[in-house]
Enzyme design. Structure first.
Site, short mmCIF file in Angstrom:
data_model
loop_
_atom_site.label_atom_id
_atom_site.label_comp_id
_atom_site.label_asym_id
_atom_site.label_seq_id
_atom_site.Cartn_x
_atom_site.Cartn_y
_atom_site.Cartn_z
CB ILE A 144 28.12 51.55 39.61
CG1 ILE A 144 27.92 52.22 38.24
CG2 ILE A 144 29.52 50.93 39.69
CD1 ILE A 144 28.89 53.36 37.94
CE1 TYR A 153 27.56 63.50 37.89
CE2 TYR A 153 28.35 63.58 35.63
CZ TYR A 153 28.09 62.86 36.77
OH TYR A 153 28.36 61.51 36.81
NE ARG A 199 22.09 57.04 34.79
CZ ARG A 199 22.97 56.63 35.72
NH1 ARG A 199 24.24 56.97 35.62
NH2 ARG A 199 22.58 55.89 36.74
CB VAL A 250 17.35 65.37 23.65
CG1 VAL A 250 17.82 66.78 23.95
CG2 VAL A 250 16.47 64.84 24.78
P1 NAD Z 1 23.17 55.86 41.14
O1 NAD Z 1 22.38 57.10 41.20
O2 NAD Z 1 22.48 54.61 40.72
O3 NAD Z 1 23.89 55.59 42.56
C1 NAD Z 1 24.25 56.61 43.46
C2 NAD Z 1 23.85 56.12 44.86
O4 NAD Z 1 24.25 57.14 45.82
C3 NAD Z 1 22.34 55.95 45.03
O5 NAD Z 1 22.02 54.64 45.45
C4 NAD Z 1 21.95 56.97 46.08
O6 NAD Z 1 20.89 56.56 46.95
C5 NAD Z 1 23.27 57.14 46.85
N1 NAD Z 1 23.28 58.37 47.61
C6 NAD Z 1 22.91 59.62 47.17
N2 NAD Z 1 23.01 60.51 48.18
C7 NAD Z 1 23.44 59.82 49.27
C8 NAD Z 1 23.73 60.19 50.61
N3 NAD Z 1 23.57 61.45 51.00
N4 NAD Z 1 24.17 59.25 51.48
C9 NAD Z 1 24.30 57.95 51.08
N5 NAD Z 1 24.04 57.54 49.81
C10 NAD Z 1 23.61 58.46 48.92
O7 NAD Z 1 24.41 56.15 40.18
P2 NAD Z 1 25.41 55.12 39.46
O8 NAD Z 1 25.08 55.07 38.02
O9 NAD Z 1 25.51 53.87 40.23
O10 NAD Z 1 26.77 55.97 39.58
C11 NAD Z 1 27.65 55.81 40.66
C12 NAD Z 1 28.80 56.79 40.53
O11 NAD Z 1 29.45 56.65 39.26
C13 NAD Z 1 28.39 58.26 40.61
O12 NAD Z 1 29.40 58.96 41.28
C14 NAD Z 1 28.32 58.71 39.15
O13 NAD Z 1 28.56 60.09 39.03
C15 NAD Z 1 29.44 57.88 38.54
N6 NAD Z 1 29.22 57.63 37.11
C16 NAD Z 1 28.34 56.68 36.70
C17 NAD Z 1 28.20 56.43 35.34
C18 NAD Z 1 27.34 55.34 34.77
O14 NAD Z 1 27.52 54.98 33.62
N7 NAD Z 1 26.41 54.78 35.52
C19 NAD Z 1 28.92 57.18 34.42
C20 NAD Z 1 29.77 58.18 34.89
C21 NAD Z 1 29.91 58.37 36.23
C1 UGA Z 2 25.42 60.50 31.70
C2 UGA Z 2 25.28 61.01 33.15
O1 UGA Z 2 25.78 62.31 33.27
C3 UGA Z 2 26.03 60.19 34.11
O2 UGA Z 2 25.39 59.01 34.42
C4 UGA Z 2 27.43 59.87 33.68
O3 UGA Z 2 28.31 60.81 34.20
C5 UGA Z 2 27.67 59.73 32.21
O4 UGA Z 2 26.76 60.29 31.35
C6 UGA Z 2 27.83 58.29 31.80
O5 UGA Z 2 26.86 57.52 31.92
O6 UGA Z 2 28.93 57.95 31.37
P1 UGA Z 2 24.41 61.27 29.44
O7 UGA Z 2 25.03 60.15 28.68
O8 UGA Z 2 24.35 62.58 28.75
O9 UGA Z 2 25.09 61.53 30.83
O10 UGA Z 2 22.96 60.86 29.97
P2 UGA Z 2 21.66 60.25 29.31
O11 UGA Z 2 20.50 60.76 30.07
O12 UGA Z 2 21.77 58.79 29.23
O13 UGA Z 2 21.62 60.91 27.87
C7 UGA Z 2 22.31 60.40 26.75
C8 UGA Z 2 21.86 61.15 25.51
O14 UGA Z 2 20.50 60.85 25.24
C9 UGA Z 2 21.92 62.68 25.59
O15 UGA Z 2 22.28 63.15 24.32
C10 UGA Z 2 20.50 63.10 25.91
O16 UGA Z 2 20.20 64.39 25.47
C11 UGA Z 2 19.72 62.06 25.12
N1 UGA Z 2 18.35 61.70 25.60
C12 UGA Z 2 18.10 61.48 26.92
C13 UGA Z 2 17.34 61.53 24.65
O17 UGA Z 2 17.55 61.76 23.43
N2 UGA Z 2 16.11 61.13 25.06
C14 UGA Z 2 15.83 60.88 26.36
O18 UGA Z 2 14.66 60.48 26.66
C15 UGA Z 2 16.85 61.06 27.32
#
Ligand code: NAD
Ligand code: UGA
Length: 358
Positions: free
Chosen positions: A12, A158, A205, A223
């Site tokens: 993000i 989480y 993911r 899964v």
């Molecule tokens: P991401 O893992 O790609 O990004 C997280 C970043 O945090 C990474 O670049 C990592 O290096 C950095 N980080 C971790 N530990 C650190 C530290 N100690 N100091 C500095 N940086 C550090 O995850 P994302 O998908 O970009 O998600 C960003 C946020 O949004 C998270 O809080 C996540 O829980 C939330 N979120 C994301 C999604 C989604 O759809 N991607 C869904 C729900 C919630």
């Molecule tokens: C994600 C993560 O928790 C976070 O990035 C975030 O908070 C949130 O959901 C989000 O993206 O909004 P989840 O959607 O469960 O959780 O993560 P995935 O690993 O993408 O799994 C999605 C679904 O696919 C789950 O049902 C999982 O069991 C399934 N899965 C995962 C498979 O069937 N096969 C795989 O190889 C991996």
């Protein structure tokens, strides 16, 4: 505005950084321990600071002081880690994040906190034995109860850490006047999400696992049959909403929680696997590409003990529509197609091949 993005090097963060700089009106300080994805962005208004937020509190405090708004993206966000290292998830996603909240309160800075749709947990339908398929229950920010599974299923660490952080922010708001906005993302997908497990160690993911199957031939594993639902939101739609929240016109986002999602993009994980295969075969397949099997795997085999899944996640986005005038545009097909195209082109570039023809 001077914006401090903590965790800017992730999926993000990098997409948000790029978009914030595009308009030329904001200065962005991008903080992360990981820079590879940020390397693609060159802009005079971007400053990268390599900082581990857990180890250098003085540097973190100075960074908070120097900026107008603090955006906290730092977290472990892959479910495999919730099962493998629940304490690590608690420490980073709650304890270390709490320090950022405290610094924002101390220096009267607005914080935009990334939470998750996982705070809603399971649907209430599923807890009384109804089939969630027959009971769509959109999650509403300020109304829907948050339902976690039992403690032995430590996947919920989480969601619980994120939920507690939200509650602490709310308490800081009412008792100390902290100004915050909370974002609950619903499964964002797009270019630069995660990594492919054949290229980097770890368990990302689902999108990256399935993409790995299509490019490297590893099985696409469902899964527990892949019957649970997700609704995928394209990163550009999401970033458009996040920018509106950051800019906070007329203070409309003060102490508000926002769902960001695309409710009508719902499909099961089994349907996602089929759709990705179909798109790959129709648009991206070249001679010699693998044809991965779609296979079932138990949650215990895939994640280990302590996993439990969220059955269905539908965002109610009325608040973002009404307060921000935001409407997500990308259909399920477009979200998946565009993200796959990014990975296919990256793979082709690595092999010295030409990109997909538009
Ligand atoms: P991401 O893992 O790609 O990004 C997280 C970043 O945090 C990474 O670049 C990592 O290096 C950095 N980080 C971790 N530990 C650190 C530290 N100690 N100091 C500095 N940086 C550090 O995850 P994302 O998908 O970009 O998600 C960003 C946020 O949004 C998270 O809080 C996540 O829980 C939330 N979120 C994301 C999604 C989604 O759809 N991607 C869904 C729900 C919630
Ligand atoms: C994600 C993560 O928790 C976070 O990035 C975030 O908070 C949130 O959901 C989000 O993206 O909004 P989840 O959607 O469960 O959780 O993560 P995935 O690993 O993408 O799994 C999605 C679904 O696919 C789950 O049902 C999982 O069991 C399934 N899965 C995962 C498979 O069937 N096969 C795989 O190889 C991996």
């Amino acid at each position: 505005m001077k914006i401090l993005l903590l965790g800017a090097g992730g999926f993000i963060g990098v997409n948000l950084t790029e978009r914030l700089l595009k308009d030329g009106v904001h200065e962005v300080t991008a903080v992360d321990i990981y820079k590879d994805k940020l390397n693609e962005i060159e802009d005079p208004n971007l400053k990268y600071v390599e900082l581990d937020i857990c180890t250098d509190e003085a540097a973190l405090e100075q960074a908070v002081i120097d900026h107008d708004v603090i955006v906290d993206l730092v977290a472990f966000a892959n479910p495999a880690l919730y099962v493998e290292d629940p304490l690590g998830v608690f420490e980073l996603n709650f304890i270390e994040n709490l320090k950022i909240v405290e610094l924002c309160s101390k220096h009267s800075k607005r914080i935009v906190q990334f939470s998750t749709c996982e705070v809603y947990g399971r649907t209430s339908a599923s807890t009384v034995g109804w089939d969630p398929k027959d009971h769509p229950q959109p999650f509403v920010e300020d109304e829907t109860p948050l339902i976690m599974g039992p403690i032995k299923n430590h996947r919920w660490i989480y969601a619980s850490a994120k939920q507690l952080l939200e509650r602490v922010l709310h308490a800081y708001g009412i008792q100390k006047g902290l100004n915050y906005s909370i974002i609950r993302p619903f499964n964002f997908v797009g270019p630069r999400i995660d990594f492919l497990p054949s290229e980097q160690a770890g368990n990302p993911r689902v999108f990256s696992h399935f993409m790995n199957g299509l490019l490297y031939g590893t099985p696409m594993q469902l899964v527990d049959g892949g019957g649970n639902f997700r609704a995928y939101t394209y990163i550009d739609d999401a970033v458009d909403c996040i920018v509106r929240i950051l800019e906070n016109k007329d203070g409309k986002c003060d102490r508000q929680i926002f769902n960001i999602g695309k409710p009508d993009n719902e499909l099961t994980i089994a349907e996602l696997a089929e759709l990705m295969k179909k798109i790959f075969n129709e648009h991206f397949r070249q001679d010699g590409d693998p044809d991965p099997e779609i296979v079932d795997v138990s949650a215990e085999e895939f994640y280990g003990e302590g996993y439990e899944d969220c059955d269905r996640r539908i965002a109610n986005i009325d608040k973002a529509r009404e307060l921000l005038g935001w409407e997500p545009e990308y259909s399920t097909y477009d979200v998946i197609f565009k993200t796959m195209e990014y990975f296919v082109n990256k793979h082709r570039a690595k092999q010295g091949e030409a990109p997909v023809e538009a």
